[in-house]
Design a protein around this motif. Structure first.
Motif, PDB file in Angstrom:
ATOM      1  N   GLU A 596      -6.030 -34.238   3.656  1.00 56.26           N
ATOM      2  CA  GLU A 596      -5.495 -32.926   3.278  1.00 56.26           C
ATOM      3  C   GLU A 596      -4.496 -33.052   2.144  1.00 56.26           C
ATOM      4  OE1 GLU A 596      -3.079 -29.132   5.283  1.00 56.26           O
ATOM      5  OE2 GLU A 596      -3.462 -30.960   6.446  1.00 56.26           O
ATOM      6  N   ASP A 597      -3.627 -34.076   2.217  1.00 53.02           N
ATOM      7  CA  ASP A 597      -2.646 -34.299   1.155  1.00 53.02           C
ATOM      8  C   ASP A 597      -3.325 -34.698  -0.147  1.00 53.02           C
ATOM      9  OD1 ASP A 597      -0.475 -33.640   2.700  1.00 53.02           O
ATOM     10  OD2 ASP A 597      -0.056 -35.703   3.318  1.00 53.02           O
ATOM     11  N   LYS A 600      -4.910 -31.631  -1.730  1.00 56.60           N
ATOM     12  CA  LYS A 600      -3.862 -30.751  -2.242  1.00 56.60           C
ATOM     13  C   LYS A 600      -3.311 -31.288  -3.558  1.00 56.60           C
ATOM     14  CE  LYS A 600       0.536 -28.596  -0.967  1.00 56.60           C
ATOM     15  NZ  LYS A 600       1.586 -28.481   0.076  1.00 56.60           N
ATOM     16  N   GLU A 604      -3.629 -29.487  -7.278  1.00 56.59           N
ATOM     17  CA  GLU A 604      -2.419 -29.191  -8.033  1.00 56.59           C
ATOM     18  C   GLU A 604      -2.438 -29.876  -9.396  1.00 56.59           C
ATOM     19  OE1 GLU A 604       0.228 -27.188  -7.539  1.00 56.59           O
ATOM     20  OE2 GLU A 604      -0.897 -26.368  -5.842  1.00 56.59           O
TER      21      GLU A 604
END
Length: 619
Positions: A596-597, A600, A604
């Motif tokens: 998930e990180d 993300k 970004e």
């Protein structure tokens, strides 16, 4: 016996490995306001930083008091020049606003040398204009150079910078501000000082014979080489910039070291404030000799050394800014046999630029340049051909990093798995480590070349990927592509390359690059790695084609390594080519980082790199 015992203990601290598991490889004050409006902008007294009011033209304030280096001054505004004058006996200060929202002063230090200093705080009566006292750092404890180059550079920078009279072919010169008689008298004193400094720069630093003192106390005399004939354009440049192009290679006296005679050469750009560190090169008939460090260089017509590095040699600064916590646990990269070479000097871009300048300006037949070039070539070749092993470390925060190290150091501090060495932390997380060492060992799922081309074309049309910004973001592009291909049932891994890289016919330089790979059966039915990288190609390519697209500024070129690739690959004259599963997002990331990180971060990064506001490259 003690050495063997230590080795055994480290081996015992590692888990058991199966033999079958081994693998191959503002200005902000433009609007005019009166001082009466200051009060409504007053910041509380306990604030760490108080800046001038954003709508105030501070140049309308006739009197201010300032603190500079713990001393207070009362200053008045010169209405013509818009510069503040701060009386100080026979050595008054000049004060103006800088682009950082603060104040800069031009003053003479205790030795009557011109210097620029930042103002700690400024007030108009009881109203604070600026207060940066909480952020003042005392640099008095640091060792500083005591030489003519530093004196000349510091003073010329201070005078030219404050009065805005710098001669720069790339920047349009701004005439200095004209002021009152009081102001002009002060400025004249600085301009007289500048003329004296320019005379020193044009005479002493242009001399042809220097005495070089080495770190060990020995001194040698060196003579400047002859400059080649200048072109008409170069001669015009000299005149317009009040500079003189010179040969910066010197032939020195022979040196006798450990019973052996060596030729000695000096590379020194005798320009105050030159970026390149002067270096002496000791060479034998084979173009290779021991390393020596320059302590100082003197001119026969100067009481002070031109340059003096005693403060660095006698009081070396501690090492700051380690890229990873616990870096001390990583073994030494070089064998003891290479510790006395000029290697770090030869990898310094300033040195390389200085050498190339000398090679051009001194002409093709300058023996000093030839010997230095040969010395560099031999040292880098020796580094490139030195046997080093890969050492993988997992730190306490989960960071996974690799390095090339000396075999003896690796044996002392780790244990062997396959053909790499692991520190105890990596050994404890073997499952997370080994799946990325050689991920393509077993490939059961392959696709056709047509399918690989289809994936490539699909990737190139992904609108959320910043394909136009190639300077950075490969890691985000690779991860997004990989996960989308996998969602379609395709086996995806990643290929990484680490080194001093650049892409021909572009201005793009990278220290690493990554792209996803898929597996296509060749004509013999053998799975072949194909790279999907629209940032470099217009179709899927082999790893070899992908690798060859990026030029390496290293002697040995590409070498296949395990992942994580050795971070110091370029420093040991290699480019590391490594393969991993699709899981790693960035080299050095924690093995505990969630998917998930990663997604993300990738989203970004691509969002930042799309559109017109491109950030500074970070890769």
């Amino acid at each position: 016996m003690k050495f063997k015992l230590i080795t055994i203990l480290y081996l015992l601290s590692c888990p058991a490995f199966s033999a079958s598991e081994s693998d191959q490889a503002t200005n902000l004050f433009n609007q005019s306001q009166t001082p009466k409006e200051l009060e409504k902008y007053q910041t509380s007294a306990d604030s760490l930083y108080i800046a001038p009011p954003p709508t105030l033209d501070v140049e309308t304030v006739p009197l201010i008091s300032v603190v500079i280096e713990k001393k207070s001054y009362d200053c008045h505004l010169d209405s013509l020049s818009k510069i503040y004058i701060c009386p100080n006996g026979k050595s008054p200060l000049l004060l103006k606003y800088n682009s950082y929202g603060g104040f800069t002063a031009l003053k003479n230090d205790k030795n009557q040398q011109a210097e620029l200093v930042n103002v700690t705080s400024a007030k108009a009566g009881e109203i604070t204009l600026f207060d940066n006292s909480a952020y003042q750092i005392d640099f008095g404890s640091f060792n500083k150079p005591n030489d003519l180059s530093t004196d000349v550079t510091k003073q010329l920078f201070a005078i030219d910078g404050f009065l805005e009279i710098m001669k720069n072919p790339l920047v349009k010169s701004v005439p200095r501000k004209i002021g009152s008689k009081e102001y002009e008298t002060i400025v004249k004193s600085y301009l007289d000082k500048k003329a004296s400094l320019e005379k020193i720069r044009k005479t002493i630093f242009r001399e042809n014979n220097f005495q070089v003192k080495l770190e060990n106390g020995k001194t040698i005399n060196c003579k400047r080489g002859t400059r080649r004939d200048l072109t008409k354009e170069e001669d015009e440049w000299q005149k317009s910039n009040d500079q003189e192009l010179q040969c910066s290679a010197f032939t020195c006296e022979k040196m006798h070291i450990d019973g052996k005679d060596y030729d000695a050469s000096l590379l020194y750009e005798s320009i105050p404030g030159a970026f390149a560190y002067p270096s002496v090169h000791i060479t034998d008939a084979n173009g290779l000799g021991p390393k020596v460090n320059v302590r100082s260089i003197r001119s026969p017509n100067s009481k002070k050394p031109l340059v003096d590095y005693s403060h660095l040699l006698d009081n070396p600064m501690p090492s700051y800014g380690m890229p990873y916590p616990g870096m001390q646990s990583i073994p030494a990269p070089f064998p003891e046999s290479l510790s006395n070479k000029n290697y770090s000097r030869y990898k310094d871009p300033n040195f390389d630029a200085s050498l190339q300048y000398s090679k051009n300006m001194c002409g093709k037949n300058n023996l000093a340049v030839q010997k230095i070039e040969k010395d560099k070539e031999n040292v880098l070749n020796e580094i490139a051909n030195t046997e080093l092993v890969q050492f993988i470390t997992v730190l306490s925060d989960g960071s996974l990093i690799g390095h090339y190290v000396d075999l003896n150091e690796a044996v002392k501090k780790g244990c062997m798995y396959s053909d790499v060495y692991l520190n105890p932390g990596a050994a404890e997380h073997l499952a997370a480590v080994k799946k990325n060492l050689y991920p393509d060992k077993h490939v059961d799922t392959t696709i056709s070349l047509e399918r690989a081309t289809e994936l490539f074309n699909k990737a190139r049309t992904m609108k959320d990927i910043a394909w136009d910004y190639k300077q950075d973001g490969c890691y985000a592009r690779a991860h997004l592509m990989a996960r989308r291909f996998e969602a379609e049932g395709v086996r995806v891994d990643k290929v990484w390359i680490k080194g001093d890289l650049f892409v021909p016919e572009t201005n793009i330089s990278w220290n690493f690059h990554v792209a996803p790979i898929v597996y296509v059966k060749d004509k013999n039915g053998v799975p072949q790695k194909m790279v999907i990288d629209p940032s470099l190609f217009d179709k899927p390519v082999t790893v070899e084609e992908w690798d060859h697209k990026m030029t390496k500024r290293t002697v040995k070129g590409s070498v296949v390594t395990a992942f994580p690739f050795p971070e110091n690959a370029a420093l040991v004259e290699r480019a590391a080519l490594a393969f991993s599963s699709s899981d790693p997002y960035l080299p050095g990331n924690s093995i505990n980082m969630s998917e998930e990180d990663k997604m993300k971060m990738a989203d970004e990064t691509m969002k930042n790199y799309r559109g017109d506001n491109k950030p500074t490259p970070g890769k």
